[in-house]
Design a protein around this motif. Sequence first.
Motif, PDB file in Angstrom:
ATOM      1  N   MET A 167       0.849  -1.197   0.000  1.00  0.00           N
ATOM      2  CA  MET A 167       0.000   0.000   0.000  1.00  0.00           C
ATOM      3  C   MET A 167       0.882   1.243   0.000  1.00  0.00           C
ATOM      4  O   MET A 167       1.799   1.351   0.813  1.00  0.00           O
ATOM      5  CB  MET A 167      -0.904   0.002   1.236  1.00  0.00           C
ATOM      6  CG  MET A 167      -1.758   1.262   1.363  1.00  0.00           C
ATOM      7  SD  MET A 167      -2.765   1.263   2.876  1.00  0.00           S
ATOM      8  CE  MET A 167      -3.906  -0.053   2.490  1.00  0.00           C
ATOM      9  N   PRO A 168       0.603   2.212  -0.924  1.00  0.00           N
ATOM     10  CA  PRO A 168       1.429   3.431  -0.930  1.00  0.00           C
ATOM     11  C   PRO A 168       1.201   4.239   0.332  1.00  0.00           C
ATOM     12  O   PRO A 168       0.140   4.204   0.952  1.00  0.00           O
ATOM     13  CB  PRO A 168       0.912   4.171  -2.168  1.00  0.00           C
ATOM     14  CG  PRO A 168      -0.479   3.650  -2.386  1.00  0.00           C
ATOM     15  CD  PRO A 168      -0.431   2.209  -1.969  1.00  0.00           C
ATOM     16  N   ALA A 169       2.231   5.009   0.712  1.00  0.00           N
ATOM     17  CA  ALA A 169       2.123   5.850   1.909  1.00  0.00           C
ATOM     18  C   ALA A 169       1.073   6.924   1.676  1.00  0.00           C
ATOM     19  O   ALA A 169       0.953   7.454   0.573  1.00  0.00           O
ATOM     20  CB  ALA A 169       3.473   6.487   2.214  1.00  0.00           C
ATOM     21  N   PRO A 170       0.276   7.254   2.702  1.00  0.00           N
ATOM     22  CA  PRO A 170      -0.752   8.291   2.537  1.00  0.00           C
ATOM     23  C   PRO A 170      -0.115   9.653   2.283  1.00  0.00           C
ATOM     24  O   PRO A 170       0.972   9.962   2.782  1.00  0.00           O
ATOM     25  CB  PRO A 170      -1.505   8.259   3.874  1.00  0.00           C
ATOM     26  CG  PRO A 170      -0.529   7.683   4.851  1.00  0.00           C
ATOM     27  CD  PRO A 170       0.288   6.707   4.072  1.00  0.00           C
ATOM     28  N   ALA A 171      -0.829  10.485   1.498  1.00  0.00           N
ATOM     29  CA  ALA A 171      -0.315  11.813   1.191  1.00  0.00           C
ATOM     30  C   ALA A 171      -0.522  12.773   2.347  1.00  0.00           C
ATOM     31  O   ALA A 171       0.146  13.804   2.435  1.00  0.00           O
ATOM     32  CB  ALA A 171      -1.006  12.356  -0.066  1.00  0.00           C
TER      33      ALA A 171
ATOM     34  N   LEU B   3      -1.849  12.931   6.726  1.00  0.00           N
ATOM     35  CA  LEU B   3      -2.329  12.301   7.951  1.00  0.00           C
ATOM     36  C   LEU B   3      -2.946  13.375   8.839  1.00  0.00           C
ATOM     37  O   LEU B   3      -2.312  14.408   9.097  1.00  0.00           O
ATOM     38  CB  LEU B   3      -1.196  11.596   8.710  1.00  0.00           C
ATOM     39  CG  LEU B   3      -0.716  10.259   8.158  1.00  0.00           C
ATOM     40  CD1 LEU B   3       0.445   9.737   8.997  1.00  0.00           C
ATOM     41  CD2 LEU B   3      -1.845   9.226   8.144  1.00  0.00           C
ATOM     42  N   ASP B   4      -4.155  13.141   9.296  1.00  0.00           N
ATOM     43  CA  ASP B   4      -4.826  14.075  10.196  1.00  0.00           C
ATOM     44  C   ASP B   4      -4.093  14.072  11.536  1.00  0.00           C
ATOM     45  O   ASP B   4      -3.941  13.013  12.160  1.00  0.00           O
ATOM     46  CB  ASP B   4      -6.278  13.633  10.379  1.00  0.00           C
ATOM     47  CG  ASP B   4      -7.115  14.635  11.156  1.00  0.00           C
ATOM     48  OD1 ASP B   4      -6.528  15.439  11.903  1.00  0.00           O
ATOM     49  OD2 ASP B   4      -8.348  14.587  11.033  1.00  0.00           O
ATOM     50  N   PRO B   5      -3.618  15.225  12.019  1.00  0.00           N
ATOM     51  CA  PRO B   5      -2.934  15.257  13.322  1.00  0.00           C
ATOM     52  C   PRO B   5      -3.777  14.696  14.460  1.00  0.00           C
ATOM     53  O   PRO B   5      -3.242  14.192  15.437  1.00  0.00           O
ATOM     54  CB  PRO B   5      -2.642  16.746  13.528  1.00  0.00           C
ATOM     55  CG  PRO B   5      -2.587  17.317  12.151  1.00  0.00           C
ATOM     56  CD  PRO B   5      -3.604  16.553  11.361  1.00  0.00           C
TER      57      PRO B   5
ATOM     58  N   GLU C 116      -4.457   3.139  11.422  1.00  0.00           N
ATOM     59  CA  GLU C 116      -3.890   1.845  11.016  1.00  0.00           C
ATOM     60  C   GLU C 116      -4.226   1.539   9.558  1.00  0.00           C
ATOM     61  O   GLU C 116      -3.376   1.049   8.801  1.00  0.00           O
ATOM     62  CB  GLU C 116      -4.409   0.745  11.937  1.00  0.00           C
ATOM     63  CG  GLU C 116      -3.823   0.825  13.349  1.00  0.00           C
ATOM     64  CD  GLU C 116      -4.370  -0.231  14.276  1.00  0.00           C
ATOM     65  OE1 GLU C 116      -3.619  -0.739  15.128  1.00  0.00           O
ATOM     66  OE2 GLU C 116      -5.584  -0.557  14.166  1.00  0.00           O
ATOM     67  N   ARG C 117      -5.476   1.834   9.155  1.00  0.00           N
ATOM     68  CA  ARG C 117      -5.845   1.600   7.752  1.00  0.00           C
ATOM     69  C   ARG C 117      -5.035   2.481   6.813  1.00  0.00           C
ATOM     70  O   ARG C 117      -4.575   2.030   5.761  1.00  0.00           O
ATOM     71  CB  ARG C 117      -7.344   1.864   7.547  1.00  0.00           C
ATOM     72  CG  ARG C 117      -8.257   0.819   8.152  1.00  0.00           C
ATOM     73  CD  ARG C 117      -9.670   0.937   7.582  1.00  0.00           C
ATOM     74  NE  ARG C 117     -10.244   2.273   7.777  1.00  0.00           N
ATOM     75  CZ  ARG C 117     -10.922   2.635   8.857  1.00  0.00           C
ATOM     76  NH1 ARG C 117     -11.101   1.772   9.853  1.00  0.00           N
ATOM     77  NH2 ARG C 117     -11.420   3.846   8.950  1.00  0.00           N
ATOM     78  N   GLU C 118      -4.878   3.760   7.186  1.00  0.00           N
ATOM     79  CA  GLU C 118      -4.165   4.680   6.298  1.00  0.00           C
ATOM     80  C   GLU C 118      -2.685   4.327   6.184  1.00  0.00           C
ATOM     81  O   GLU C 118      -2.072   4.528   5.136  1.00  0.00           O
ATOM     82  CB  GLU C 118      -4.343   6.113   6.791  1.00  0.00           C
ATOM     83  CG  GLU C 118      -5.779   6.613   6.658  1.00  0.00           C
ATOM     84  CD  GLU C 118      -5.922   8.099   6.905  1.00  0.00           C
ATOM     85  OE1 GLU C 118      -4.883   8.787   7.054  1.00  0.00           O
ATOM     86  OE2 GLU C 118      -7.070   8.583   6.944  1.00  0.00           O
ATOM     87  N   LEU C 119      -2.098   3.806   7.262  1.00  0.00           N
ATOM     88  CA  LEU C 119      -0.691   3.413   7.222  1.00  0.00           C
ATOM     89  C   LEU C 119      -0.498   1.987   6.728  1.00  0.00           C
ATOM     90  O   LEU C 119       0.622   1.573   6.430  1.00  0.00           O
ATOM     91  CB  LEU C 119      -0.070   3.570   8.611  1.00  0.00           C
ATOM     92  CG  LEU C 119       0.049   5.012   9.137  1.00  0.00           C
ATOM     93  CD1 LEU C 119       0.581   5.000  10.567  1.00  0.00           C
ATOM     94  CD2 LEU C 119       0.960   5.842   8.241  1.00  0.00           C
ATOM     95  N   GLY C 120      -1.593   1.239   6.685  1.00  0.00           N
ATOM     96  CA  GLY C 120      -1.511  -0.142   6.207  1.00  0.00           C
ATOM     97  C   GLY C 120      -0.785  -1.066   7.151  1.00  0.00           C
ATOM     98  O   GLY C 120      -0.132  -2.022   6.708  1.00  0.00           O
ATOM     99  N   THR C 121      -0.899  -0.816   8.460  1.00  0.00           N
ATOM    100  CA  THR C 121      -0.215  -1.678   9.422  1.00  0.00           C
ATOM    101  C   THR C 121      -0.938  -1.636  10.756  1.00  0.00           C
ATOM    102  O   THR C 121      -1.685  -0.692  11.055  1.00  0.00           O
ATOM    103  CB  THR C 121       1.243  -1.214   9.627  1.00  0.00           C
ATOM    104  OG1 THR C 121       1.933  -2.170  10.439  1.00  0.00           O
ATOM    105  CG2 THR C 121       1.303   0.150  10.296  1.00  0.00           C
TER     106      THR C 121
END
Length: 325
Positions: free
Chosen positions: A1-5, A7-9, A46-51
């Motif tokens: 999974m590509p890294a998210p562009a 991330l909400d703080p 976790e979903r956005e980072l894929g881990t």
Amino acid sequence: MPAPAHLDPRLLRAFVAVAEELHFTRAAARLYVAQQALSRDVRRLERELGTELFLRTTRQVTPTPDGERLLPHARRVLAAQDDLLAAFAAGQSRPLLVDLNTTGLVTGRLVLLRARELAPGCELMARYESGLTGAAAELLAGRLDASFGRFAGLDPALRSGLEQQPVRYEPMAVVLPADHPLARLPEVPLSALAGETVYAGAGNPRTREWTDLAVRLFKGRSIRLAPPQPVAVGNEEFGRVMAKTRTPVLAVVDFPPMPGTVRRPLVDPVPLSPVSLVWRRGLAHPGLDALRRAVAGIARARGWLTRPAGGWLPAADADVMHAER
């Protein structure tokens, strides 16, 4: 999974709180949010980072290797955000203008009083705009900072520029002339209003969200919506007009008392007025932070966000009140 562009703080703040407390309940209390909302934010990260960031058991919460790797980076990002906000703090010394809708309403007043205790260095000033629809335009124009009311009742174009935090499922009531036949009842079943004409702000452009809620409640119950009337400003004038027209008024259980009237809770079912704290999207102010913390603490202590079993609420409002918790 590509890294998210991006991330909400807020998600990083949720992650760091759990990583430091090693306990979701304590972390939620530290951030003044519901545990369900905190868990949802961690899962979203976790979903956005894929881990997976935590190993969760019934006894403990432990960071995974990826969680341990993320923690120092997350701390640096949050520290930078805090530094940025602090750099603009001088511009936030202005008063925060908080709309309480109507004098005497309990919900907003309690939140404002608690926020003043939480942020004694901030000036939080009350305003009275009489309706969230009217207040929303002032919020978007920057002439108000926060208000309270039924967020789902706003036009989508207004909602897109605003944010909200659920505050309370407030039971609704009817205000009656003291000698009205229904005034003898301690509670008024909705069926008892069949055939009655009830005032709910029709024609007032500042309270359209409230009139819309009434229309939904009255539908199929043979309750008529009172036609538009000149807007009465202030309890004394409102009471005078009501005494003249003798029209029952749809209200909430904490509506301020008026001479010559009685307020009776509505039941069978209990109709609910969904109250949110609403502010302009992107607003950063320590007074707003204090308001949000006050909402979370009071709602939790008083059970304001526990929906009564069988309580009536439109589906759109239920979605709004649940989505942000």
